[in-house]
Enzyme design. Structure first.
Site, mmCIF file in Angstrom:
data_model
loop_
_atom_site.group_PDB
_atom_site.id
_atom_site.type_symbol
_atom_site.label_atom_id
_atom_site.label_comp_id
_atom_site.label_asym_id
_atom_site.label_seq_id
_atom_site.Cartn_x
_atom_site.Cartn_y
_atom_site.Cartn_z
ATOM 1 N N CYS A 105 0.604 -1.243 0.196
ATOM 2 C CA CYS A 105 -0.341 0.363 0.374
ATOM 3 C C CYS A 105 0.854 1.222 -0.162
ATOM 4 O O CYS A 105 1.656 1.821 1.150
ATOM 5 C CB CYS A 105 -0.781 -0.043 1.507
ATOM 6 N N CYS B 209 -0.689 4.568 1.829
ATOM 7 C CA CYS B 209 0.007 3.969 3.492
ATOM 8 C C CYS B 209 1.228 4.471 4.498
ATOM 9 O O CYS B 209 1.849 4.575 5.200
ATOM 10 C CB CYS B 209 -0.599 2.375 4.268
ATOM 11 N N ASP B 210 2.449 3.975 2.869
ATOM 12 C CA ASP B 210 3.487 3.104 3.527
ATOM 13 C C ASP B 210 4.685 4.119 2.793
ATOM 14 O O ASP B 210 5.584 4.411 3.121
ATOM 15 C CB ASP B 210 4.342 2.727 3.137
#
Ligand code: NAP
Length: 310
Positions: free
Chosen positions: A136, A139-140
């Site tokens: 992701c 997300c990261d």
């Protein structure tokens, strides 16, 4: 609530689940929706939704899902923040047991559990999950600002991730096992622009052999290419090779070989057991769009309404 027999319990809170809830609530069915562990589903990690009709301001997936959930809530849907652990779907009254131990009974169930990211299955990938390996970018990606990363895959998801990372990272490799892409062409073209500017690079006909690291973090990708073995120095690896449907907990239902729920047993969204319906990515390995999931959620709620009317 455990003694009550509901009209409909919806499992999943992505576009399919929320749309099913909106329609069921408006039909007076007082739906209960079990959110799952990732409320809003896959869409919440998509930075920009460019193909939701009418939303030309391109909302983030997170914002769109917040609105869909709010819409369902405002119409009276009861949201339960939990996950289904066990299901018993035969007979007139269905039973769903949640992680908390709570049991929900219902005349009908709509399964909208979506799908979860697929990984390559390498031991080194497992070792470095959270230490440079991710599925992701939204997300990261932040952790890889001004660093070099590789995205694995050739579908739309891989290109969306890669384009997003081009805005954060110093270099982005798109590593794909063949030359053709499944992705929408518009995304390929956008990534090509980054490649032309030197910010990004295609690495084609390449399969990942190993993710290398120093024990604490990823340092390189070892690839099998037609010429032999090639190494790319990278700080992060984003795997974007598709998804597996989240259907294990509904083992009484018929699935295809990929684990997707089979539907069309009578009404379009009906599964192999009477009173159980399915919508969205858990039952659809072909279209898998937010808008098609929402459409299927709508159909499932209408199918439930007809079913309950006998
Ligand atoms: P996908 O379209 O199924 O693509 C998966 C990609 O991963 C393919 O290129 C596949 O390669 C590759 N792959 C699969 N297994 C692999 C393995 N073991 N090793 C290496 N590569 C592997 O999946 P997706 O990209 O997640 O997209 C799913 C659906 O969502 C699609 O319908 C897509 O259009 C939609 N989507 C749309 C958007 C958008 O913004 N419009 C964004 C994301 C997703 P091969 O091609 O060689 O099989």
């Amino acid at each position: 609530m455990s003694e009550q027999i509901h009209n409909v319990v919806i499992v999943g809170s992505g576009p399919a689940g929320c749309t099913a809830a909106i329609y069921a609530a408006r039909a007076g069915l007082s739906p209960v929706l079990v959110e799952g562990m990732e409320p809003g589903g896959q869409l919440t990690t998509t930075p920009e939704i460019g193909n939701w009709p009418g939303a030309f301001e391109m909302p983030s997936g997170f914002d769109l899902m917040q609105k869909l959930q709010q819409h369902a809530r405002d119409l009276g849907t009861v949201f339960i923040s939990d996950k289904v652990e066990k299901s018993s779907l035969k007979g007139k009254v269905k039973s769903l047991t949640l992680s908390s131990g709570q049991e929900l009974k219902s005349r009908t169930v709509i399964i909208c559990t979506g799908a979860a990211a697929r990984y390559l299955g390498l031991p080194s990938e497992e070792q470095y999950k959270g230490k440079g390996v991710s599925a992701c970018a939204t997300c990261d990606g932040f952790f890889f600002r001004n660093k070099t990363v590789a995205v694995i895959g050739g579908g739309s998801a891989a290109f969306v991730e890669a384009i997003y990372l081009c805005g954060l990272c110093s270099k982005v490799y798109l590593v794909h096992r063949r030359e053709g892409f499944r992705s929408e062409q518009v995304l390929v073209d956008k990534f090509k622009q980054f490649a032309e500017s030197g910010k990004a690079q295609f690495v084609l006909n390449a399969t990942v052999d190993e993710i290398k690291g120093d024990g604490n973090k990823v340092t390189a990708l070892r690839l099998k290419v037609p010429e032999g073995i090639k190494e790319l120095e990278v700080d992060g690896v984003f795997v974007a090779i598709g998804h597996n449907p989240a259907t294990e907990v509904f083992s009484e239902l018929q699935c295809d070989e990929g684990g997707y729920l089979k539907t069309g047993f009578g009404p379009e969204t009906a599964t192999s057991l009477e009173g159980v319906f399915a919508a969205g990515d858990c039952a659809d390995h072909v279209y898998r769009q937010a808008i098609t999931s929402a459409g299927q959620g709508c159909k499932a709620a209408l199918d439930v309404e007809h079913y309950l009317q006998g």
